[in-house]
Scaffold this motif. Sequence first.
Motif, PDB file in Angstrom:
ATOM      1  N   LEU A 100      -1.892   4.551  -3.431  1.00 41.77           N
ATOM      2  CA  LEU A 100      -0.622   4.468  -2.699  1.00 41.77           C
ATOM      3  C   LEU A 100      -0.320   3.034  -2.272  1.00 41.77           C
ATOM      4  O   LEU A 100       0.844   2.647  -2.145  1.00 41.77           O
ATOM      5  CB  LEU A 100      -0.665   5.387  -1.475  1.00 41.77           C
ATOM      6  N   ARG A 101      -1.356   2.243  -2.075  1.00 42.79           N
ATOM      7  CA  ARG A 101      -1.145   0.844  -1.683  1.00 42.79           C
ATOM      8  C   ARG A 101      -0.412   0.057  -2.769  1.00 42.79           C
ATOM      9  O   ARG A 101       0.195  -0.973  -2.496  1.00 42.79           O
ATOM     10  CB  ARG A 101      -2.481   0.163  -1.406  1.00 42.79           C
ATOM     11  N   PRO A 107       0.694   2.528   3.255  1.00 44.04           N
ATOM     12  CA  PRO A 107       0.480   3.512   2.180  1.00 44.04           C
ATOM     13  C   PRO A 107       0.683   4.965   2.611  1.00 44.04           C
ATOM     14  O   PRO A 107       1.083   5.789   1.794  1.00 44.04           O
ATOM     15  CB  PRO A 107      -0.969   3.262   1.753  1.00 44.04           C
ATOM     16  N   THR A 126      -5.556   6.630  -1.238  1.00 38.95           N
ATOM     17  CA  THR A 126      -4.918   5.589  -0.428  1.00 38.95           C
ATOM     18  C   THR A 126      -4.767   4.298  -1.230  1.00 38.95           C
ATOM     19  O   THR A 126      -3.727   3.632  -1.182  1.00 38.95           O
ATOM     20  CB  THR A 126      -5.756   5.327   0.840  1.00 38.95           C
ATOM     21  N   ASP A 135       3.113   0.657  -1.595  1.00 39.69           N
ATOM     22  CA  ASP A 135       3.394  -0.025  -0.333  1.00 39.69           C
ATOM     23  C   ASP A 135       2.086  -0.456   0.310  1.00 39.69           C
ATOM     24  O   ASP A 135       1.444   0.315   1.012  1.00 39.69           O
ATOM     25  CB  ASP A 135       4.186   0.894   0.612  1.00 39.69           C
ATOM     26  N   PRO A 136       1.701  -1.698   0.061  1.00 35.52           N
ATOM     27  CA  PRO A 136       0.391  -2.148   0.552  1.00 35.52           C
ATOM     28  C   PRO A 136       0.302  -2.159   2.072  1.00 35.52           C
ATOM     29  O   PRO A 136      -0.792  -2.057   2.615  1.00 35.52           O
ATOM     30  CB  PRO A 136       0.257  -3.566  -0.020  1.00 35.52           C
TER      31      PRO A 136
END
Lengths: 621, 278
Positions: free
Chosen positions: B251-252, B259, B248, B255-256
């Motif tokens: 992934l942030r 995610p 996660t 897209d923070p």
Amino acid sequence: METEHNKTSVFEIALKVFSATTLDDKCHAWNFPFSDVDFDAPPSVPSPLGSMDPGKLDFRATESLPFPSTKEFKDARARAIALYFFANHELLAIDSMAYVLLKFPQAPVDFLRGVYGTLRDEQKHLMKYAQRMKELAGFDVGDFKMNSYFWQHLKSIQSPKDYVCRMSLVFEQANLDFAAEYAEHMRTSGDAVSASILDSVLQDEISHVRHGVQWQSYFFDREQASESSSQVSLNLWEDFVKSIPFPLNARRARGNKFFGEPRLQAGLSRDFVDRIRIAGGSRGRAPLAWHINLGDERIERDLETLPAWWALESDQVVVRRCPDLEWQKSVFALREQLPEWVQNPGPTAKWARWDDVKHSEKNDPRWGRIFFEGLIQKPKALVMSTQDLMDSFSVIRELAQGPTEKLIFKSNHGVSGRGHIVLSLAHLQEDHWPKLVQEKLKNQNQWGIERYYDRICDFSRQIEWNSQTQEYRVHDPRIFFVDGRFQYRGTELRKGDRQIFVNAIEESQDPLPRILEFLKLNHISHPIGLDGFIFLDENGVRKIRWVSEINLRFTMGWVALKLERYFPGNQFRLFSRADLKQRGVGTFLELENQLKSEERFCAAVTPTRTAQRLWGAVCTG
Amino acid sequence: MSFLDQIYSTYHKREYLGLDPLGILDQYRGKPHLTELCVLSGLMAFGRVERVRVATESLIDRVGLNSEEFFDELLQGSPEKNFFPKIKGFVHRIYRDHDIWLLLECFRYSHLEHGSIKAHFEFYFKGEDTVGPALSAVIADYLGVVKKSRRKSTPMTAHLFNSPALGGACKRWLMILKWLVRPDDGIDLGLWNAVNEVNKINEINKMNSRITPAHLVMPLDVHVTRFAVSQGWIKSMSVNWKQAVRVTESLRRFDPLDPTKYDFAICRAGMLKVRGQG
Ligand SMILES: [Fe+2]
Ligand SMILES: [Fe+2]
């Protein structure tokens, strides 16, 4: 009263001797019989005494001599040079003793009398050596440079006991060996005069050591009795070791050859003499300090004495507790040397830490390449809970698709292999997976999951860098054993049976040549262990996996190789307390006796007498 | 555009819903008790979608979960007499009728104590980085319900209640939360956040610290895990809570605020690739 006034103060004599710069003043002018010496005189101590150095006799000398080899003793000059060295030592002894008289005027009068008596002996010795080397080669004391070896170690003494431990029990004790050894050399070289001087020196030296033995014991007892003493030593040996700080050590209380009899005559106990006989320690160069680090404090504590099997006499081994004498003697009997046991290594010690390389493995990006380039196939292990396993059929199935199509599930809580479950690919069907997990893998918080191989045997190959030949030496494979949890438990101390390897097919080519190339390219000189194994694949074919793991550090396999020198053909085995229970014995000593009663060879690789051990190591047949 | 966003724009599409357990729920969009439907079908989701669909739909029918009266019956004095006969003999994979009843008792607990499952989660959510602590707390409550229940739990009941507190990756609960918390973009349902725009939701919810897409943790299925390993975000295929958080966190970077929006696309890409090769 009249005679009283004619006596000379012992402190005045000491000061004159200490600061004398001629041989006559050092040895002759101030050599008074006891009846002329006043031991009760008030001290007349110049201050500050601590910074004072003794008067020098060699201020004219420009040349220093190397100590001659005994092979040259046919030559009178060579013998004279040896005597020059002995005279040098006598001189240092005289200065040290004068210094003690000046520094501790309040010490018991009997102690002062003893030191003064010894000082007079040393003056006599120096005169004898001086006269003899003049006869042999025309040398005078002061013709050549002299060293200040004892003096450097003695000027820091804080008590009369420090003095007796360092002077009498180290230097004079060692001189028992040197005097006896060189008397023999002189005799075989046909020099009966020099031999008889050394004989008489030996006799005096015995009484000097006896003086030390008696006074160490006297001061030790007084310290034990005084309640203020917080640092109570357990016995005279420990007290002795404590009183001779780095770079002094018990090894220095011994010469090249060891003579027990003069020591016993001097009143040293048999135990003390034994300890001196086997003591290790550096005689000058910075020691190498060994410290086993296995990542588990309890195992480490029990195996900390392992370096006894390879450390040199000049090395140090850092331990929590010193091993018992009986065990040390048994190792010494095989190795003829032991390292020095220390709780704190000397300040200049170089470290040969067990885990040094392991740390660099983590930090050094070069090591990543060895894996990245596919030289090593490390088994992939997953860590997952039962509940996550239920959700992760595909992950598990993917892992199972290996050369044996089997997985082993290792339970976190399983004891010695119990709780380990092997599942084959055939078991792994999506429809039955949750049920299988429910039935076989329940009630576990964490599982370690790896590909499982039907191992026929595990083997390791040790690689050592030889700095002389600038080559790596690769030792032949040695078979090793693991327990149910795949933890190392022992090694066969012989080359692995060739047939085992011949009858198996290489899974892939042995990466050894490429690994060696890599090691050389990166100038890697520490020991390296390559582990591999032979297994049955899914078709029942024997295969060799040459390298399943690379250990860039000291390993038990490396230890086993060192032990092989002393116990070839046997097995090195680690035993846990649980193993003892299984064999129906309570202690490692009982295990040793049990193995021996089965007429099996057994040698204690770690001390067996210490109680409360969880782990122990033996070599057995 | 990053590789990840390319996958997202290619595969985050309704046409791939049929491959996902989420596809089962599509028909219930706008129907009552959608949260409970999500939990139920999410927890049933083992193995092939077709079988999960059959089992879930049959269960929904049996307990009347899509009827308006469901909670009237469940919240009354002694619902067990009423409900248990309806599910008696139910079997799906490892689950038995007992497990299903215990789950219904948990629904009842959330409604009686907090008003809804959403309120139950929000009661425990204190604005932490992730939904993990709140999930652990809710699961702990549910395990308490199970303990007190007159119906005995089965060995498999525990599998309904995986918890981050035990180090579990909680794939199914995280999947359920993703369906509920992520906005309705034709894939996820946006049920707990009625506004259909991620940024707005996050802004609003920062103030009252409600659970937002930024707090979600990635459910680790084999495709996601393999993808994460291939990207170097994690080192092994191990599935556990720490790994889920690591993935996660990676992934942030893309897209923070959302995610887990990549989850659906990564799974579809992985599935299709596997099928393409097979
Ligand atoms: Fe002497
Ligand atoms: Fe002496």
